[in-house]
Design a protein around this motif. Structure first.
Motif, short mmCIF file in Angstrom:
data_model
loop_
_atom_site.label_atom_id
_atom_site.label_comp_id
_atom_site.label_asym_id
_atom_site.label_seq_id
_atom_site.Cartn_x
_atom_site.Cartn_y
_atom_site.Cartn_z
N SER A 1 0.84 -1.19 0.00
CA SER A 1 0.00 0.00 0.00
C SER A 1 0.88 1.24 0.00
N THR A 2 0.36 2.29 -0.63
CA THR A 2 1.11 3.54 -0.66
C THR A 2 0.28 4.60 0.03
N SER A 3 0.99 5.44 0.74
CA SER A 3 0.29 6.49 1.47
C SER A 3 -0.28 7.52 0.50
N ASP A 4 -1.47 8.03 0.81
CA ASP A 4 -2.05 9.07 -0.01
C ASP A 4 -1.25 10.36 0.11
N ARG A 5 -0.51 10.46 1.19
CA ARG A 5 0.27 11.68 1.41
C ARG A 5 1.71 11.50 0.96
N ALA A 6 1.93 10.49 0.12
CA ALA A 6 3.29 10.25 -0.37
C ALA A 6 3.82 11.51 -1.06
N ALA A 7 5.07 11.82 -0.77
CA ALA A 7 5.67 13.01 -1.36
C ALA A 7 5.75 12.85 -2.87
N VAL A 8 5.34 13.88 -3.59
CA VAL A 8 5.39 13.86 -5.05
C VAL A 8 6.50 14.80 -5.50
N PRO A 9 7.42 14.32 -6.34
CA PRO A 9 8.50 15.21 -6.78
C PRO A 9 7.95 16.37 -7.61
N GLY A 10 8.60 17.51 -7.46
CA GLY A 10 8.20 18.66 -8.26
C GLY A 10 8.65 18.50 -9.70
N ASN A 11 8.22 19.44 -10.55
CA ASN A 11 8.56 19.43 -11.98
C ASN A 11 8.04 18.19 -12.68
N THR A 12 6.91 17.67 -12.19
CA THR A 12 6.28 16.51 -12.82
C THR A 12 4.90 16.91 -13.32
N VAL A 13 4.35 16.11 -14.20
CA VAL A 13 2.99 16.33 -14.70
C VAL A 13 2.20 15.04 -14.48
N ALA A 14 0.96 15.03 -14.95
CA ALA A 14 0.12 13.83 -14.86
C ALA A 14 0.06 13.31 -13.43
N GLU B 1 6.88 12.58 -22.62
CA GLU B 1 6.58 12.36 -21.21
C GLU B 1 7.28 11.09 -20.75
N TYR B 2 8.27 11.26 -19.91
CA TYR B 2 8.96 10.09 -19.36
C TYR B 2 8.18 9.59 -18.15
N ARG B 3 7.83 8.32 -18.22
CA ARG B 3 7.10 7.70 -17.11
C ARG B 3 7.92 6.51 -16.60
N PRO B 4 8.97 6.83 -15.85
CA PRO B 4 9.83 5.74 -15.38
C PRO B 4 9.13 4.93 -14.30
N VAL B 5 9.38 3.64 -14.30
CA VAL B 5 8.78 2.74 -13.30
C VAL B 5 9.87 1.85 -12.71
N TRP C 1 6.39 7.15 -3.72
CA TRP C 1 6.02 7.61 -5.06
C TRP C 1 6.43 6.59 -6.12
N THR C 2 7.61 5.98 -5.97
CA THR C 2 8.03 4.98 -6.96
C THR C 2 7.03 3.83 -7.00
N ARG C 3 6.53 3.44 -5.83
CA ARG C 3 5.54 2.34 -5.79
C ARG C 3 4.24 2.77 -6.45
N ARG C 4 3.86 4.02 -6.17
CA ARG C 4 2.58 4.47 -6.71
C ARG C 4 2.61 4.53 -8.23
N VAL C 5 3.65 5.15 -8.80
CA VAL C 5 3.66 5.30 -10.26
C VAL C 5 3.79 3.92 -10.93
N THR C 6 4.53 3.01 -10.30
CA THR C 6 4.67 1.67 -10.88
C THR C 6 3.33 0.95 -10.86
#
Lengths: 254, 175
Positions: free
Chosen positions: A60-73, A123-127, A208-213
């Protein structure tokens, strides 16, 4: 056996006793078998529940997981190129994936040209899907480092850092690049300072890495690299400079 | 099978038990360390609705480990072998359907899965392996008695030469 038909000889009595003993043993065994079966079923059910809870917590990933700046989507992509570019190329990659490295070697210049000319945005979407393929969860560590670089120094630094990571890609099955090496490469890409170093070492964006993956998997990602041109998946055999250029102009007309 | 080979059947069953059990145990254990990968592997089949993906991804390894342990120890052999047969049939259906639909996925049988590079699928080998396991599981379901078993399924060493007859006269607790 009716009570009035007694066995008459000693041999018959002994046989009868054996039969009764066997029947009793069988009954005892059967009872034990049923009890054992119930116990085993309870044990398996308990294990199912416990494992489910533990694994659910681990993924599970926290809803408050830190999101890196300079990102979209919603934080899932790092975008380079004009805001009004007619075509968007999405690139899903894992930093440990050898085919991704080959893709980058072959096509990084083409992508840069398309961005420079304004023909497309990328758009780079690294996982991080290949943690199993290294001894130190390199996919996650590298992806976290890339997020730190994007956050600290912007999309262009992210692209430069990605290029450096692919050029220095470790072999699958062994250890990945060390944290020190990641920090050094981040500096080379233009992201410096203690915040960058700490973010890389402390896995600031691990959640965040878990969430985007997970989101990429839910969106149907089957493997890396996956290239989508305006949402249309580009077959890997067409992931060449000519193939990408053709797909982009087709999408621009379409 | 000739009469002369009959006494060997319990030993064959022992070998089948240990082999099948080891495969299940290892397959289950390898799926535990990276639960996120297990989830992606299940999702990659595109067969289950999203709410069922996690329960299957987290629960399947537990069942595999339970079946594997039971077979290796020799307890509840018939039930475990039948469960193994059902599981293998499910795996075969999943792999076969992925193959038929042309999905580019790894079966994820021993952890990992889903996310292999395109073009490196191994469906024929995966199907062949599952068919082999199915043969073992069906054999054990039909002939669960074996040597070196904990669960009362052991054939007594002093048993008469023909196990075919002892099976009828001995108290059997088929469970």
């Amino acid at each position: 056996m009716p009570a009035d038909r007694r066995p008459r000889t000693a041999a018959k009595r002994a046989a009868e006793a054996r039969r009764v003993a066997l029947a009793q043993t069988a009954a005892t065994r059967r009872r034990r078998g049923i009890l054992g079966g119930i116990a085993a079923a309870v044990a398996v059910l308990t294990a199912l529940v416990v494992v489910f809870v533990v694994q659910d917590r681990r993924t599970s990933t926290s809803d408050r997981a830190a999101v890196p700046g300079n990102t979209v989507a919603d934080g899932a992509a790092v975008r380079v190129g004009d805001a009004g570019a007619p075509v968007v190329i999405e690139v899903y990659e894992d930093y440990l994936c050898p085919v991704c490295r080959a893709f980058e070697e072959r096509n990084a210049a083409t992508l840069a040209e398309l961005v420079d000319s304004g023909a497309a945005a990328v758009e780079y979407r690294p996982v991080a899907i290949l943690d199993r393929a290294s001894t130190d969860r390199y996919s996650t560590r590298a992806l976290n480092a890339a997020a730190v670089v994007a956050d600290a120094a912007g999309p262009e630094a992210f692209v430069a850092f990605s290029g450096l990571l692919f050029a220095a890609q470790p072999e699958e099955g062994g250890p990945g690049l060390s944290d020190d090496r990641l920090v050094a490469l981040a500096g080379q890409a233009g992201a410096t300072g203690t915040r960058v170093a700490d973010g890389i070492r402390d896995l600031a964006y691990e959640d965040w890495t878990r969430r985007v993956t997970d989101e990429a998997s839910k969106a149907g990602l089957q493997g890396t690299p996956t290239i989508r041109v305006d949402g249309e998946e580009l077959p890997l055999r067409e992931a060449t400079p000519e193939g990408i250029a053709a797909a982009v102009s087709a999408a621009a007309q379409g | 099978m000739g009469r002369g080979l009959a006494p060997a059947v319990p030993w064959v069953a022992t070998a089948a038990r240990v082999l099948l059990g080891a495969v299940f145990l290892v397959a289950g254990l390898l799926k535990i360390p990276d639960p996120a990968a297990a989830v992606r592997a299940v999702r990659a089949y595109r067969l289950l609705p999203e709410p069922l993906v996690e329960p299957v991804a987290f629960g399947l390894p537990v069942l595999e480990i339970a079946v594997g342990l039971a077979l290796i120890l020799g307890v509840f052999v018939r039930a475990a072998a039948a469960a193994a047969a059902v599981l293998v049939l499910v795996f075969l259906a999943g792999v076969g359907s992925a193959w038929a639909r042309g999905l580019q996925i790894d079966c994820g049988c021993f952890g990992g899965g889903g996310e292999v590079a395109a073009g490196s699928t191994a469906y024929p080998a995966e199907v062949a392996r599952d068919l082999g396991l199915l043969v073992l599981a069906v054999f054990l379901t039909l002939r669960p008695r074996s040597r070196l078993a904990f669960g009362g399924r052991d054939v007594p060493p002093s048993a008469p030469a023909s196990p075919g007859r002892t099976e009828r006269t001995e108290p059997t607790d088929a469970r």
